[in-house]
Scaffold this active site. Structure first.
Site: not given
Length: 517
Positions: A294, A260
């Site tokens: 993110c 990720e």
């Protein structure tokens, strides 16, 4: 120390390793609060020998845990969620103190942990395999899923507890143990969560080493974790650069990864967009967590017919953002996590100007008694072109890029021009989260089609940030391709086995092969 720290078991000096017992005899790591630059507490990091002891114990815990029926494992995870509910306020306050999120976001992150525990508990009765029809007479064929082993979890500073829960709650339900290596900037939240899990395991007569912890340097402990064949799966959250290293090392030993990594998330704003929905979505996506998610909104690809209106409204909204101590209820944006992050933002602003962009608002470093420690900045809005090199990169800071597309008219041709916006949207190396704001179905369906957004997450009339745990979370391209949390992401934490049972008195071969008489 503050009462909430004592409630969570955080001392002035803490041990950074857990393998059923607390250990740690390495160098002391001073944990700094970005709120004012003060030292919160110290953590004794683990040595390489202690790391090996932790992994050995985690593996032994796995061997026993995998034999526990899945619904029973789910019950333990459910109780973990109950305990997290009881300390939601305290743990959220620690997230704020250690990472710098505003209180609402800190407690919201703990709520994510609670939600994933609920999800994982239900999942414990739904670890389904398929049955398939065999081509051979009197044969039965099916698949089943088995626990995998010790799962390494490397979490980033920006979500210091939620990412661990996404992985550990699902992994525990699947019958795995976990070895958590938190970011060195946020080890106290990891220690607090591990102590909570330890107590839940004790109450259920379960080896607490299924939730193991190792706080140490990435160059030593992190590298050992990546090379460790005792860990069949490593789930890593962080930068694309970190992901390259994780993928290279773990892949070389043919281990599995869930990556990720970075995002360069965009929102397309078409002429038909409802601006009253668009504005707050951009604001939260770009300014929430001080641009350190993110999934933070980095780029606004807006039709030139509505560009000026949107920019004007954004600047007005930015002027009203309360920046400061994230512990205060009226604060909307807290500090950047480190002084280096502030420097990185200032460097990025310089590069914007060098490449021909314009700063439309903000970007300044904030000083004075209301901004102690030097971690505070004004969020920035910049007019750029998508091909600028700085725009192609992810700066982990509150910089919002404005990129125009289409003609300055709201004519019907604007629907066709959305392809230009989608081209800009996809023309970056990362592919995590994306959104379009439009009330035109032709535009929104185009965005969601095969030739539309190339991201792992694609939204319509909501922003890029704030994903629910029920859906699989992750992205494509340099974002890594990993999936965590909901849907069928649980399959990554288990090993698939195909089984065929012959209940006949003959031994036919597949594909009609004859071997011998």
């Amino acid at each position: 120390m503050s009462n909430f720290l004592k409630t969570l078991g955080i001392e002035n000096e803490n041990l950074g390793g857990f393998n059923g017992e607390w250990i740690g005899s390495g160098p002391t790591l001073d944990v700094i609060s970005p709120i004012d630059g003060s030292i919160i507490a110290g953590v004794k990091q683990v040595t390489e020998d202690e790391y090996d002891k932790i992994v050995n114990r985690a593996h032994q815990a796995f061997l026993n845990w995998r034999e526990v029926p899945a619904p029973r494992r789910g019950e333990v995870v459910r109780q973990l969620g109950v305990r997290l509910r009881e300390v939601k306020q305290e743990l959220g306050a620690l997230v704020t103190l250690e990472m710098g999120k505003i209180i609402a976001e800190g407690e919201g992150e703990v709520q994510e942990m609670i939600d994933i525990c609920d999800f994982a508990c239900g999942l414990s009765r739904q670890l389904y395999g398929l049955t398939m029809h065999s081509e051979r007479f009197h044969h039965r064929m099916y698949e089943q899923w088995h626990p995998l082993g010790v799962v390494g979890v490397i979490s980033a500073f920006n979500f210091p507890v939620a990412v661990w829960a996404w992985n550990s709650a699902i992994a525990a339900t699947c019958g795995d143990s976990t070895l958590w290596k938190p970011a060195s900037k946020t080890p106290l939240t990891a220690i607090a969560c591990t102590k909570i899990a330890q107590q839940v395991c004790k109450e259920n007569d379960v080896d607490p080493a299924i939730f193991s912890l190792t706080v140490g340097k990435g160059s030593t402990i992190g590298e050992k974790l990546l090379h460790d064949r005792r860990l069949p799966l490593v789930s890593a959250t962080g930068s694309c650069e970190m992901g390259y290293r994780v993928g290279e090392v773990v892949g070389k030993r043919l281990g599995r990864t869930i990556l990720e990594l970075g995002g360069n998330n965009a929102i397309i704003v078409t002429p038909s967009a409802n601006m009253d929905l668009t504005l707050p979505a951009i604001l939260f996506g770009a300014v929430g967590t001080a641009g350190q998610r993110c999934t933070s909104t980095r780029r606004i690809i807006v039709h030139n017919a509505v560009r000026d209106e949107l920019v004007k409204r954004l600047i007005t909204a930015y002027e009203g953002i309360k920046i400061g101590d994230p512990r205060k209820d009226d604060t909307l944006m807290g500090p950047l996590v480190t002084l280096d992050a502030v420097k990185d933002m200032q460097t990025a602003l310089g590069r914007i100007k060098e490449e021909g962009g314009d700063i439309l608002y903000g970007g300044e470093k904030l000083d004075g008694p209301d901004y102690p420690g030097g971690h505070y900045v004004k969020p920035c809005i910049a007019d750029v072109k998508n091909e600028f090199q700085i725009v192609q990169e992810e700066t982990f800071a509150p910089i919002l890029y404005i990129i125009g597309y289409g003609k300055g008219s709201t004519a019907a041709s604007a629907v066709d021009e959305v392809d230009e916006a989608i081209h800009y949207h996809n023309d970056v190396p990362q592919g995590l989260s994306s959104a379009i704001f439009s009330t035109n179905m032709l535009e929104t369906e185009r965005f969601l089609a095969h030739a539309g957004s190339d991201c792992g997450i694609a939204n319509v009339n909501i922003g890029t940030s704030g994903a629910e745990i029920g859906g699989a979370f992750g992205g494509e391209k340099e974002t890594g391709g990993g999936r965590e949390s909901g849907s069928d992401a649980w399959k990554a934490y288990m090993r698939r086995q195909t089984n065929t049972i012959n209940w006949s008195t003959e031994l036919p071969l597949a594909q009609g092969i004859k071997f011998g008489d």
